[in-house]
Structures are given as structure tokens and as C-alpha cells.
Design a protein around this motif. Structure first.
Motif, short mmCIF file in Angstrom:
data_model
loop_
_atom_site.label_atom_id
_atom_site.label_comp_id
_atom_site.label_asym_id
_atom_site.label_seq_id
_atom_site.Cartn_x
_atom_site.Cartn_y
_atom_site.Cartn_z
N ALA A 38 -2.06 -3.27 -1.82
CA ALA A 38 -0.85 -2.66 -2.32
C ALA A 38 -0.78 -1.14 -1.94
CB ALA A 38 -0.95 -2.71 -3.84
N ALA A 39 0.21 -0.31 -2.07
CA ALA A 39 0.44 0.98 -1.49
C ALA A 39 1.20 1.76 -2.64
CB ALA A 39 0.61 1.23 -0.12
N ALA A 41 1.93 6.23 -3.26
CA ALA A 41 1.48 7.90 -3.13
C ALA A 41 0.49 7.90 -1.97
CB ALA A 41 1.08 8.39 -4.41
N SER A 42 0.71 7.33 -0.76
CA SER A 42 -0.20 7.43 0.41
C SER A 42 -1.61 6.74 0.19
CB SER A 42 -0.15 8.77 0.83
OG SER A 42 1.17 9.12 1.52
N HIS A 43 -1.81 6.10 -1.00
CA HIS A 43 -2.99 5.63 -1.33
C HIS A 43 -2.84 3.88 -1.20
CE1 HIS A 43 -3.88 9.52 -2.94
NE2 HIS A 43 -4.71 9.26 -2.50
N ALA A 44 -4.11 3.12 -0.85
CA ALA A 44 -3.88 1.45 -0.99
C ALA A 44 -4.94 1.14 -1.97
CB ALA A 44 -4.04 1.08 0.41
N GLY A 45 -4.77 0.14 -2.14
CA GLY A 45 -5.77 -0.82 -3.16
C GLY A 45 -5.62 -2.29 -2.55
N SER A 46 -6.75 -2.81 -2.28
CA SER A 46 -6.66 -4.22 -1.85
C SER A 46 -7.70 -4.98 -2.46
CB SER A 46 -7.20 -4.01 -0.41
OG SER A 46 -8.62 -3.26 -0.23
N ALA A 47 -7.41 -6.48 -2.53
CA ALA A 47 -8.20 -7.43 -2.97
C ALA A 47 -8.43 -8.81 -1.98
CB ALA A 47 -7.49 -7.87 -4.42
N VAL A 48 -9.26 -9.07 -1.84
CA VAL A 48 -9.57 -10.16 -0.89
C VAL A 48 -10.23 -11.44 -1.47
CG1 VAL A 48 -11.27 -9.38 0.33
CG2 VAL A 48 -9.74 -10.88 1.60
N CYS A 72 2.43 1.38 -7.69
CA CYS A 72 2.10 0.72 -6.53
C CYS A 72 2.84 -0.58 -6.43
CB CYS A 72 0.47 0.39 -6.27
SG CYS A 72 -0.46 1.90 -6.39
N ILE A 73 3.06 -0.69 -5.03
CA ILE A 73 3.88 -2.00 -4.68
C ILE A 73 3.09 -2.70 -3.55
CG2 ILE A 73 6.00 -2.74 -3.34
CD1 ILE A 73 7.14 -0.14 -4.53
N ILE A 74 2.88 -4.34 -3.87
CA ILE A 74 2.40 -5.08 -2.94
C ILE A 74 3.07 -4.90 -1.52
CG2 ILE A 74 1.79 -7.42 -2.32
CD1 ILE A 74 0.31 -6.72 -4.51
N GLN A 75 2.45 -4.52 -0.35
CA GLN A 75 2.84 -4.33 0.86
C GLN A 75 2.83 -5.62 1.60
OE1 GLN A 75 4.88 -1.81 1.65
NE2 GLN A 75 4.57 -1.00 -0.52
N THR A 76 1.51 -6.21 1.44
CA THR A 76 1.51 -7.72 2.29
C THR A 76 0.70 -8.36 1.58
OG1 THR A 76 0.94 -8.49 4.62
CG2 THR A 76 -0.68 -6.81 3.72
N ARG A 77 0.71 -9.60 1.80
CA ARG A 77 0.13 -10.83 1.10
C ARG A 77 -0.77 -11.59 2.26
NH1 ARG A 77 4.84 -10.53 -2.53
NH2 ARG A 77 3.99 -10.17 -4.66
#
Length: 151
Positions: A38-39, A41-48, A72-77
Motif C-alpha cells: 500500500a502507498a 504520501a510517498s510512503h509504503a506499507g507492506s505485508a507478506v 493509503c491505497i493498495i497499489q499491488t496484490r
């Protein structure tokens, strides 16, 4: 070939086919794994390595919100593979009117980190601006991650 030889041969072929099918599933013995980036404001958060896509999405959104402090918005799954997100910052202007600088995100998936990043870069295209858009920050990799069973 006698009937018993043909029967033995058929049994061996069936057993080999069964072993082949069983062996094909061994690569994903851990089951399906999911992730998300997710991204905001030029920051990302991820989960795996989550067991479901909704759980991975929630974790990525929460991680992004902790860092960016904004929505934030999910950018890729990601599903049994790798994902990458590239950011480029641009500003739209028209004569004397200038919009605020905005991040643009491009994502790609693939069997490896390099493949996912290549796909995202190909979608981002070149860094040149247009008549009404000025690139304020060239494309860069914001985040890349892979599930444990990728590739």
C-alpha cells in the motif's frame, strides 16, 4: 507382450503419473501465500506471507498508515509471487496555474523481484515530462517483496 506384462506396464504408467501429479504439488506444499503493498504520501506499507488476500491488504494498509499518517491505497496484490511498486512525482501546470506535486504509482508482479521491478518500470515509462506535466522526482522503487513460495 502377454496380458500380465501389459497389465504390469499399465499399472507402472498409472503409478508414475500419480507420482508426477503428487510431486507437482510439492512446490506449493505450504499453500497459497498472499501479500500487498500500500502507498500514500510517498510512503509504503507492506505485508507478506498471509493466508488470505484480505488479511494481507489490511496489514499493508495499517503498516502504511503508521508510516505516512495519511490515507493509503493498495497499489499491488501478491499471490505466490513477487510485487513491486515504483513512484514518480509530477506536477501539472497550465500557464501560471500549478497543481501540488503528486506521486504517481506503477506496480508489477512476476516470479522474481527483478521480474516484478521490470514490469513496474515498463508500465511507468520514461521520466520525460509533457507540455503540461513536469517531473519533479524521477521514477524510483518504493517497495518490492515476494512471498516465501515465489518462483
Amino acid at each position: 507382450m502377454s496380458f500380465s506384462s501389459k497389465s504390469l506396464l499399465a499399472t507402472m504408467i498409472a503409478a508414475a503419473a500419480l507420482l508426477g501429479v503428487t510431486g507437482a504439488g510439492a512446490a506449493h506444499a505450504t499453500g497459497d501465500l498472499y501479500g500487498a503493498i500500500a502507498a500514500g504520501a510517498s510512503h509504503a506499507g507492506s505485508a507478506v506471507d498471509y493466508s488470505s488476500q484480505p488479511a494481507a491488504d489490511r496489514a499493508a494498509l495499517a503498516a502504511c498508515a503508521r508510516v505516512s499518517g495519511t490515507q493509503c491505497i493498495i497499489q499491488t496484490r501478491i499471490h505466490n509471487d513477487c510485487g513491486a511498486v515504483i513512484e514518480r512525482d509530477a506536477q501539472i501546470y497550465f500557464f501560471t496555474l500549478q497543481a501540488p506535486v503528486q506521486p504517481m504509482y506503477f506496480s508489477g508482479n512476476g516470479p522474481s523481484r527483478a521480474a516484478a521491478e521490470r514490469k513496474a518500470r515498463s508500465l511507468a515509462g520514461p521520466d520525460g515530462g509533457t507540455g503540461i506535466m513536469r517531473i519533479t522526482r524521477p521514477a524510483f522503487i518504493l517497495d518490492t517483496l515476494c512471498t516465501a513460495n515465489a518462483g
